[in-house]
Design a protein around this motif. Structure first.
Motif, PDB file in Angstrom:
ATOM      1  N   ASN A   1      44.317  42.530  44.462  1.00 53.77           N
ATOM      2  CA  ASN A   1      44.344  41.225  43.807  1.00 53.77           C
ATOM      3  C   ASN A   1      44.597  41.337  42.313  1.00 53.77           C
ATOM      4  OD1 ASN A   1      43.973  39.397  45.982  1.00 53.77           O
ATOM      5  ND2 ASN A   1      41.810  39.950  46.100  1.00 53.77           N
ATOM      6  N   MET A   2      44.222  42.463  41.720  1.00 55.12           N
ATOM      7  CA  MET A   2      44.548  42.688  40.310  1.00 55.12           C
ATOM      8  C   MET A   2      46.045  42.924  40.145  1.00 55.12           C
ATOM      9  SD  MET A   2      41.252  45.013  39.202  1.00 55.12           S
ATOM     10  CE  MET A   2      41.643  45.149  37.453  1.00 55.12           C
ATOM     11  N   ILE A   3      46.650  43.683  41.061  1.00 55.57           N
ATOM     12  CA  ILE A   3      48.096  43.884  41.022  1.00 55.57           C
ATOM     13  C   ILE A   3      48.821  42.560  41.233  1.00 55.57           C
ATOM     14  CG2 ILE A   3      50.053  45.051  42.116  1.00 55.57           C
ATOM     15  CD1 ILE A   3      48.084  47.323  42.880  1.00 55.57           C
ATOM     16  N   ALA A   4      48.273  41.716  42.116  1.00 55.06           N
ATOM     17  CA  ALA A   4      48.872  40.398  42.369  1.00 55.06           C
ATOM     18  C   ALA A   4      48.749  39.475  41.170  1.00 55.06           C
ATOM     19  CB  ALA A   4      48.208  39.760  43.582  1.00 55.06           C
ATOM     20  N   GLY A   5      47.770  39.738  40.311  1.00 51.73           N
ATOM     21  CA  GLY A   5      47.533  38.870  39.161  1.00 51.73           C
ATOM     22  C   GLY A   5      46.497  37.801  39.415  1.00 51.73           C
ATOM     23  N   PHE A   6      45.809  37.884  40.561  1.00 48.84           N
ATOM     24  CA  PHE A   6      44.771  36.911  40.893  1.00 48.84           C
ATOM     25  C   PHE A   6      43.449  37.221  40.205  1.00 48.84           C
ATOM     26  CE2 PHE A   6      46.962  36.474  45.282  1.00 48.84           C
ATOM     27  CZ  PHE A   6      47.919  35.627  44.734  1.00 48.84           C
ATOM     28  N   VAL A   7      43.210  38.510  39.929  1.00 47.61           N
ATOM     29  CA  VAL A   7      41.963  38.964  39.313  1.00 47.61           C
ATOM     30  C   VAL A   7      42.313  39.689  38.016  1.00 47.61           C
ATOM     31  CG1 VAL A   7      39.949  40.482  39.560  1.00 47.61           C
ATOM     32  CG2 VAL A   7      40.788  39.169  41.537  1.00 47.61           C
ATOM     33  N   SER A   8      41.634  39.342  36.943  1.00 42.53           N
ATOM     34  CA  SER A   8      41.920  39.961  35.649  1.00 42.53           C
ATOM     35  C   SER A   8      41.209  41.307  35.516  1.00 42.53           C
ATOM     36  CB  SER A   8      41.474  39.035  34.516  1.00 42.53           C
ATOM     37  OG  SER A   8      40.064  38.837  34.574  1.00 42.53           O
ATOM     38  N   LYS A   9      41.761  42.166  34.716  1.00 43.08           N
ATOM     39  CA  LYS A   9      41.153  43.477  34.464  1.00 43.08           C
ATOM     40  C   LYS A   9      40.085  43.353  33.385  1.00 43.08           C
ATOM     41  CE  LYS A   9      44.552  44.666  30.940  1.00 43.08           C
ATOM     42  NZ  LYS A   9      45.700  45.507  30.565  1.00 43.08           N
ATOM     43  N   THR A  10      39.186  44.336  33.357  1.00 43.75           N
ATOM     44  CA  THR A  10      38.243  44.437  32.247  1.00 43.75           C
ATOM     45  C   THR A  10      38.900  45.174  31.093  1.00 43.75           C
ATOM     46  OG1 THR A  10      36.351  44.413  33.736  1.00 43.75           O
ATOM     47  CG2 THR A  10      35.975  45.297  31.527  1.00 43.75           C
ATOM     48  N   ASP A  11      39.510  46.309  31.389  1.00 47.21           N
ATOM     49  CA  ASP A  11      40.333  47.021  30.419  1.00 47.21           C
ATOM     50  C   ASP A  11      41.195  48.040  31.147  1.00 47.21           C
ATOM     51  OD1 ASP A  11      38.595  49.424  30.705  1.00 47.21           O
ATOM     52  OD2 ASP A  11      37.176  48.240  29.532  1.00 47.21           O
TER      53      ASP A  11
END
Length: 266
Positions: free
Chosen positions: A63-73
Motif C-alpha cells: 500500500n505504500m508503493i501504491a501511494g495509499f499509505v504514507s512513509k515515516t521516512d
C-alpha cells in the motif's frame, strides 16, 4: 492489437531505501515500527513476490508503493519520482473482488469504467475491453453482472479492468486467497500467462510458499513483525509454466520453508 508494446514504454523500476513506517508511539514515547529499514529494488517488467507470515507488513509495504499509505521516512521511488500519492502507473488488485467491482455494471462496463473516465471513445473502449476480456478468459460473459459470477470470474474481471487501464505496475495483495484450491491454481496459471504476454511489472503479496515459487522470478522474504524488513531474496531459476511436482520446484520450496522454520525457532 499489440498492447504489450504500449506497456514497455511505461515500465519503471521501483527503488526502496531505508524505508520506515510507524503508526504510533509506545507509552515511553518510543516509535513503534511496522516496517523498519526496508531496502529493495524491483526491476521493470519483473514478477516479484513478497512472501511472509500474516501480520509481517506485506500489505502495508504494498500500500505504500501504491501511494495509499504514507512513509515515516526513507526513500520510495518509482523511476526517478518519489511516491507521495496514488498514480495511474500503479494499479492494485485486491483479495476481495467484490470490494472493487461495481455491482450495477456488467462485465464489459466494469472493464471499461476507467477508460470511460479517461474519455476514451466508445469504439476504442470496446476494442480494448474485448482484448482483455478474451485475455482473461471471459469471452461470452460480457453481459453478466457481478452477482452472476463465481469468485474466480470476479477476479478475472478485476484483472481485466486493471490491464485495460494500462498501468505499467500491478500491485496484487493476495488476490487468490479467497478462492478454492482448483480455481486458485487456474488463476495462478492465467496470471503467469498474462504477465508473460504483457510484460508488466508485478508485485505479488502472499504467505503461500508454493504460490510464490510458482509465480515469481524473485521472492523477497519478510521477517516477522514488528520492525519487519526484507531479509533475503531468492532467485527462482525455473522455466515457465512451472510444475509444482518437479524436483527443482520442490527443492526450492523446501529451502524457503526451512528459512521460516529456522526464523521461528529462534
Amino acid at each position: 492489437m499489440t498492447l504489450a508494446t504500449q506497456v514497455n514504454d511505461q515500465q519503471q523500476s521501483i527503488t526502496i531505501s531505508g524505508l520506515n513506517k510507524s503508526y504510533d508511539h509506545t507509552a515511553k514515547g518510543e516509535l513503534h515500527y511496522i516496517l523498519k529499514d526496508v531496502n529493495l529494488t524491483i526491476k521493470s517488467g519483473e514478477f516479484f513476490v513478497l512472501l511472509g507470515p500474516s501480520g509481517c507488513g506485506k500489505s502495508t509495504l504494498l500500500n505504500m508503493i501504491a501511494g495509499f499509505v504514507s512513509k515515516t521516512d526513507g526513500q520510495l521511488k518509482v523511476g526517478k519520482s518519489e511516491v507521495e500519492k496514488p498514480g495511474q502507473d500503479r494499479a492494485v488488485v485486491f483479495q476481495q473482488a467484490d470490494a472493487s467491482l461495481f455491482p450495477w455494471l456488467n462485465v464489459r462496463q466494469n472493464v471499461e469504467f476507467g477508460l470511460k473516465m479517461k474519455k476514451v471513445d466508445k469504439a476504442r473502449r470496446n476494442e480494448i475491453s474485448s482484448y482483455y476480456i478474451e485475455l482473461v478468459g471471459l469471452q461470452g460473459h460480457e453481459q453478466k453482472y457481478p452477482r452472476e459470477l463465481s469468485g474466480g470470474m470476479k477476479q478475472r474481471v478485476q484483472l481485466a479492468r486493471v490491464l485495460a487501464n494500462d498501468s505499467s505496475i500491478l500491485l496484487m495483495d493476495e488476490p487468490f486467497g479467497a478462492l478454492d484450491a482448483m480455481t486458485r491454481r487456474t488463476m495462478q496459471k492465467e496470471l503467469s500467462h498474462i504477465w508473460r504476454q504483457t510484460g508488466k511489472t508485478v508485485i505479488f503479496v502472499t504467505h503461500d510458499i508454493s504460490e510464490a515459487v510458482l509465480l515469481g522470478q524473485r521472492i523477497g522474504i519478510m521477517s516477522r513483525g514488528p520492525n519487519s524488513k526484507v531479509t533475503d531474496i531468492y532467485d527462482v531459476p525455473l522455466h515457465y509454466p512451472r510444475d509444482p511436482g518437479q524436483p527443482d520446484f520442490i527443492k526450492l520450496e523446501k529451502t524457503i520453508q526451512a528459512h521460516f522454520d529456522h526464523e521461528y525457532s529462534i
